[in-house]
Scaffold this active site. Sequence first.
Site, PDB file in Angstrom:
ATOM      1  N   MET A  57     -12.087   4.580  -0.793  1.00  0.00           N
ATOM      2  CA  MET A  57     -12.780   4.766   0.406  1.00  0.00           C
ATOM      3  C   MET A  57     -13.411   6.159   0.346  1.00  0.00           C
ATOM      4  SD  MET A  57      -9.971   3.147   3.190  1.00  0.00           S
ATOM      5  CE  MET A  57      -8.718   3.133   1.997  1.00  0.00           C
TER       6      MET A  57
ATOM      7  N   ASP B 270      -6.803  -6.080   4.450  1.00  0.00           N
ATOM      8  CA  ASP B 270      -6.007  -4.942   4.598  1.00  0.00           C
ATOM      9  C   ASP B 270      -5.970  -4.636   5.799  1.00  0.00           C
ATOM     10  OD1 ASP B 270      -4.968  -2.358   4.255  1.00  0.00           O
ATOM     11  OD2 ASP B 270      -6.469  -1.702   2.804  1.00  0.00           O
TER      12      ASP B 270
ATOM     13  N   MET C 218     -11.680  -5.511   5.550  1.00  0.00           N
ATOM     14  CA  MET C 218     -10.808  -5.057   6.399  1.00  0.00           C
ATOM     15  C   MET C 218     -10.811  -5.449   7.897  1.00  0.00           C
ATOM     16  SD  MET C 218      -9.937  -2.227   4.298  1.00  0.00           S
ATOM     17  CE  MET C 218      -9.270  -1.349   5.747  1.00  0.00           C
TER      18      MET C 218
ATOM     19  N   GLY D 214      -3.155   4.276   8.439  1.00  0.00           N
ATOM     20  CA  GLY D 214      -2.333   3.199   8.442  1.00  0.00           C
ATOM     21  C   GLY D 214      -1.706   2.713   9.659  1.00  0.00           C
TER      22      GLY D 214
ATOM     23  N   HIS E 210      -8.362   1.030  -4.006  1.00  0.00           N
ATOM     24  CA  HIS E 210      -9.465   1.024  -2.932  1.00  0.00           C
ATOM     25  C   HIS E 210      -9.983   2.198  -2.882  1.00  0.00           C
ATOM     26  CE1 HIS E 210     -10.247  -0.214   1.513  1.00  0.00           C
ATOM     27  NE2 HIS E 210     -11.249   0.082   0.684  1.00  0.00           N
TER      28      HIS E 210
ATOM     29  N   ASP F  83      -4.657   3.410  -1.699  1.00  0.00           N
ATOM     30  CA  ASP F  83      -6.026   3.926  -1.114  1.00  0.00           C
ATOM     31  C   ASP F  83      -6.301   5.225  -1.271  1.00  0.00           C
ATOM     32  OD1 ASP F  83      -6.030   1.638   0.813  1.00  0.00           O
ATOM     33  OD2 ASP F  83      -3.926   2.274   1.373  1.00  0.00           O
TER      34      ASP F  83
ATOM     35  N   SER G 274       0.962  -1.312   0.052  1.00  0.00           N
ATOM     36  CA  SER G 274       0.004   0.022  -0.146  1.00  0.00           C
ATOM     37  C   SER G 274       0.836   1.119  -0.155  1.00  0.00           C
ATOM     38  CB  SER G 274      -0.863   0.191   1.086  1.00  0.00           C
ATOM     39  OG  SER G 274      -1.496   1.313   1.396  1.00  0.00           O
TER      40      SER G 274
ATOM     41  N   HIS H 235      -1.113  -1.559  -4.162  1.00  0.00           N
ATOM     42  CA  HIS H 235      -2.677  -0.911  -3.539  1.00  0.00           C
ATOM     43  C   HIS H 235      -2.604   0.379  -3.367  1.00  0.00           C
ATOM     44  CE1 HIS H 235      -6.481  -2.174  -1.288  1.00  0.00           C
ATOM     45  NE2 HIS H 235      -5.964  -1.413  -0.532  1.00  0.00           N
TER      46      HIS H 235
ATOM     47  N   MET I  92      -8.937   8.040  -0.263  1.00  0.00           N
ATOM     48  CA  MET I  92      -9.930   8.570   0.834  1.00  0.00           C
ATOM     49  C   MET I  92     -10.274  10.087   0.725  1.00  0.00           C
ATOM     50  SD  MET I  92      -7.501   7.235   3.928  1.00  0.00           S
ATOM     51  CE  MET I  92      -6.655   5.677   4.010  1.00  0.00           C
TER      52      MET I  92
END
Length: 221
Positions: free
Chosen positions: A70, A180, A142, A149, A68, A37, A10, A35, A39
Amino acid sequence: MKQELVIAPSILSLDFSRMSEQLKELAESKAAWIHFDVMDGHFVPNLTFGPDILKGVKKALHQVMDVHLMVTNPVQYADVFMDAGADIITFHVEALSNMEEVVALCRHIRSRDVKAGVSVKPNTSIDCILPYLEEMDLVLVMSVEPGFGGQKFQEQQLEKVRILRAKIDERNLQVRIEIDGGIQQDTGKLAIEAGCDALVAGSYVFKHNVKEAVETLLCQQ
């Protein structure tokens, strides 16, 4: 059917003061996925990367871009990140109103030759997605609360993995189970034993030698 294990470092945990060095280490590692992330500061209380960062990382690396989302509005942002080069788009079941919307977004993602994933937070049951596994390429469990993190692995989340593994195998589906949150050597082994075939690892990879950390996780299978 369980597939060959992949490690997805990630880049949320990447040391941006050593970005070029660590990207080079990633490129030379045995990590098959990266990966990413995303957000929005609303669905989770943090704000991270936009599509331009994904475009830059994709130019620097050869791996699969595992995005991913979010975000509160995954329908809008799925296309934004597919346009930027995502190979996998995973979104949260909690972000949509019902499973009909979840299925519709999965179908839209797949219509663009991108793999579709659905994620659940720790407090969300997986029961709602089990009847619809055929519509997905990946389920992301999750094992920490999404947003930041460095959190401790929640071992009780492995029960979701075991249930998913049983249902996927029973129906002979090609659906990956990804996990994750808090993944390192010991927790990675537990996740693999429970049935995961994709591990997202952040701090464990980027706070150590990248190539060695990835190989250590691969050796847990």
